[in-house]
Design an enzyme around this catalytic site. Structure first.
Site, PDB file in Angstrom:
ATOM      1  N   HIS A 190       1.016  -0.697   0.243  1.00  0.00           N
ATOM      2  CA  HIS A 190      -0.040   0.345   0.067  1.00  0.00           C
ATOM      3  C   HIS A 190       1.058   1.236   0.155  1.00  0.00           C
ATOM      4  CE1 HIS A 190      -3.386  -2.545   0.500  1.00  0.00           C
ATOM      5  NE2 HIS A 190      -2.791  -2.973   1.543  1.00  0.00           N
ATOM      6  N   ASP A 236      -4.819  -8.461  -3.456  1.00  0.00           N
ATOM      7  CA  ASP A 236      -5.582  -8.407  -1.645  1.00  0.00           C
ATOM      8  C   ASP A 236      -6.282  -8.466  -1.200  1.00  0.00           C
ATOM      9  OD1 ASP A 236      -5.015  -7.136   0.440  1.00  0.00           O
ATOM     10  OD2 ASP A 236      -4.636  -5.069   0.032  1.00  0.00           O
TER      11      ASP A 236
HETATM   12 ZN   LIG Z   1      -3.280  -6.800   2.546  1.00  0.00          ZN
END
Ligand SMILES: [Zn+2]
Length: 466
Positions: free
Chosen positions: A277, A328
């Site tokens: 991220h 994810d």
């Molecule tokens: Zn994750």
């Protein structure tokens, strides 16, 4: 007697240096490329690819069990919904899933990944214990379920057992919802020693995922990373960082530093690391983090789904930063869609177009594919960096006869159409891993078995845990 090498001829193939014509691929019995020759005529009796050939895409971030509740969090539960309300439902599933259900969900998901153009996955695996929080009689039960799922699907794997110890910065004790995640540092290192032979046996790589700075205290982070690298000096280290602004604020309150700032000042971050991220960074953090050689693990569809924010690829790439993509939470599973969402986020943010193109590679889909494969391979710590001698024979063949691709003048235009015009359908015809075809005519050979197993596990989970 020498074995005849395996061969395939492609009229167009995307090599690390760009598109090449008349490429002859040769590989050995171990599934490693031994020849990648462009400008080569197709020898007699050699099979031909039915469309443009792309390097297989590594998926650098996955929590397999989360595929079981895709679609269930798309309603507003509070006046203002956020990541943290999504996490409540995620914990319900995390608390209940059995080893058999995890294996079924992961197998179904990994088959979906192959059909969607991924050839390997980094599994960020934080479910360790039984539903009551006690270790299984065999402490590696859930890791082994994932290893079996990947082997059966034929998907390459980097297994990243997750270290999770606290519920917040400053050593807050774990919550009830986190009971299946918790391990001491020594206990984690013992698990890694235990898993190493099984990973080696199936060509999987083993690394470690300290979950986040909020879940791993400084001392544990230091000891776990040192312990990992004593076992395997090249092993990858992945962690979630700066995904949410609330996490940045909490880190500032705890340490006076932002998460990425703190990490770079206190941990030996280098090219073995993947910062997952890293959405909320200052210009200085972008510069410093890119300079370490670490990969930014971008998950554009999940980051959009969870309302995380937008990573600035212009600043990151301007600083020489490497990146790859992951699905994810698996709100969607499609390598092309991650690239589309990444580029579209940048367009919306800057009011410009083709932001991820390069001077030497003006086609944005081509440039993104090459960079995401290189960054994904680095984060996976496996030889999957594209169509080059010594790398694994992993690739995707597009269907040149797909209605969306037919009549386009070049392979480059076909890849652009695959990324930008085939949303919700796919022009993927074949997917090969280690020289073996697992997907033909867009379907994995175990498609029905895998997807019905996933559906059954989901139904059980919802029925048993209303
Ligand atoms: Zn994750």
């Amino acid at each position: 007697m020498t074995a005849t090498p395996h061969t395939l001829h492609a009229t167009d193939a995307l090599l690390p240096t760009g598109w090449a014509r008349d490429v002859l691929l040769q590989w050995d019995a171990q599934g490693r490329l031994t020849g990648v020759t462009s400008g080569a005529p197709c020898p007699p009796d050699t099979p031909r690819a039915q469309g443009p050939l792309l390097p297989g895409m590594p998926n650098l971030h996955s929590h397999a069990f989360q595929r079981a509740f895709a679609g269930l969090t798309e309603y507003r539960g509070a006046a203002q919904d956020s990541f943290w309300s999504w996490r409540t439902l995620m914990y319900r599933f995390a608390g209940a899933i059995t080893p058999q259900q995890l294996e079924a969900v992961a197998f179904g998901l990994y088959v979906e990944m192959l059909e969607a153009g991924y050839t390997s996955v980094c599994e960020f695996h934080y479910l360790h214990h039984d539903t009551d929080g006690r270790p299984y009689a065999d402490d590696a039960t859930l890791s082994q379920a994932l290893l079996r799922a990947a082997a059966r699907a034929g998907l390459g794997l980097t297994l990243l057992p997750v270290l999770y110890q606290t519920s917040g910065f400053g050593g807050l004790p774990p919550s009830e919802g986190q009971r299946r995640f918790i391990r001491s540092t020594d206990n984690m290192l013992a698990l890694l020693e235990r898993l190493a032979p099984a990973c080696r046996a199936q060509g999987a790589r083993l690394g470690l995922a300290p979950h986040s700075l909020r879940a791993v205290p400084p001392e544990s982070l230091r000891e776990a990373v040192a312990g990992l690298h004593a076992i395997d000096a090249g092993a990858p280290v992945h962690l979630h960082i700066a995904e949410q602004t609330a996490e940045v604020q909490a880190c500032l309150a705890w340490s006076g530093q932002r998460p990425v700032q703190w990490l770079l000042d206190h941990a030996p971050v280098d090219a073995r690391w993947c910062l997952v991220h890293a959405t909320h960074m200052t210009p200085d953090e972008y510069q410093r983090a890119a300079g370490t050689g670490a990969v930014a693990g971008l998950c554009p569809t999940t980051e959009a789904n969870l309302g995380d924010g937008i990573f600035d690829t212009q600043v990151w790439r301007g600083a020489g930063g490497r990146w790859g993509v992951g699905s994810d939470s698996h709100a969607t599973v499609n390598a092309a869609e991650e690239l589309l969402m990444l580029e579209y986020g940048q367009r919306l943010m800057t009011r410009q177009r083709n932001l991820l193109a390069r001077v030497d590679q003006p086609s944005v889909a081509t440039a993104m594919t090459l960079e995401a494969v290189a960054g994904g391979a680095q984060a996976s710590a496996r030889p999957i960096a594209g169509l080059a001698v010594g790398q694994q024979a992993d690739w995707v063949v597009l269907d040149a006869n797909d209605p969306l691709l037919q009549g386009l003048p070049t392979a480059e235009a076909m890849l652009s159409a695959h990324v930008f015009a085939s949303h919700r359908r796919s022009a993927v015809a074949e997917v090969w891993v280690a020289g073996q075809p697992h997907v033909r005519a867009g379907r994995h050979v175990l498609h029905h078995e895998a997807l019905s197993g996933l559906a059954t596990a989901r139904r059980q989970l919802l029925t048993d845990n209303p």
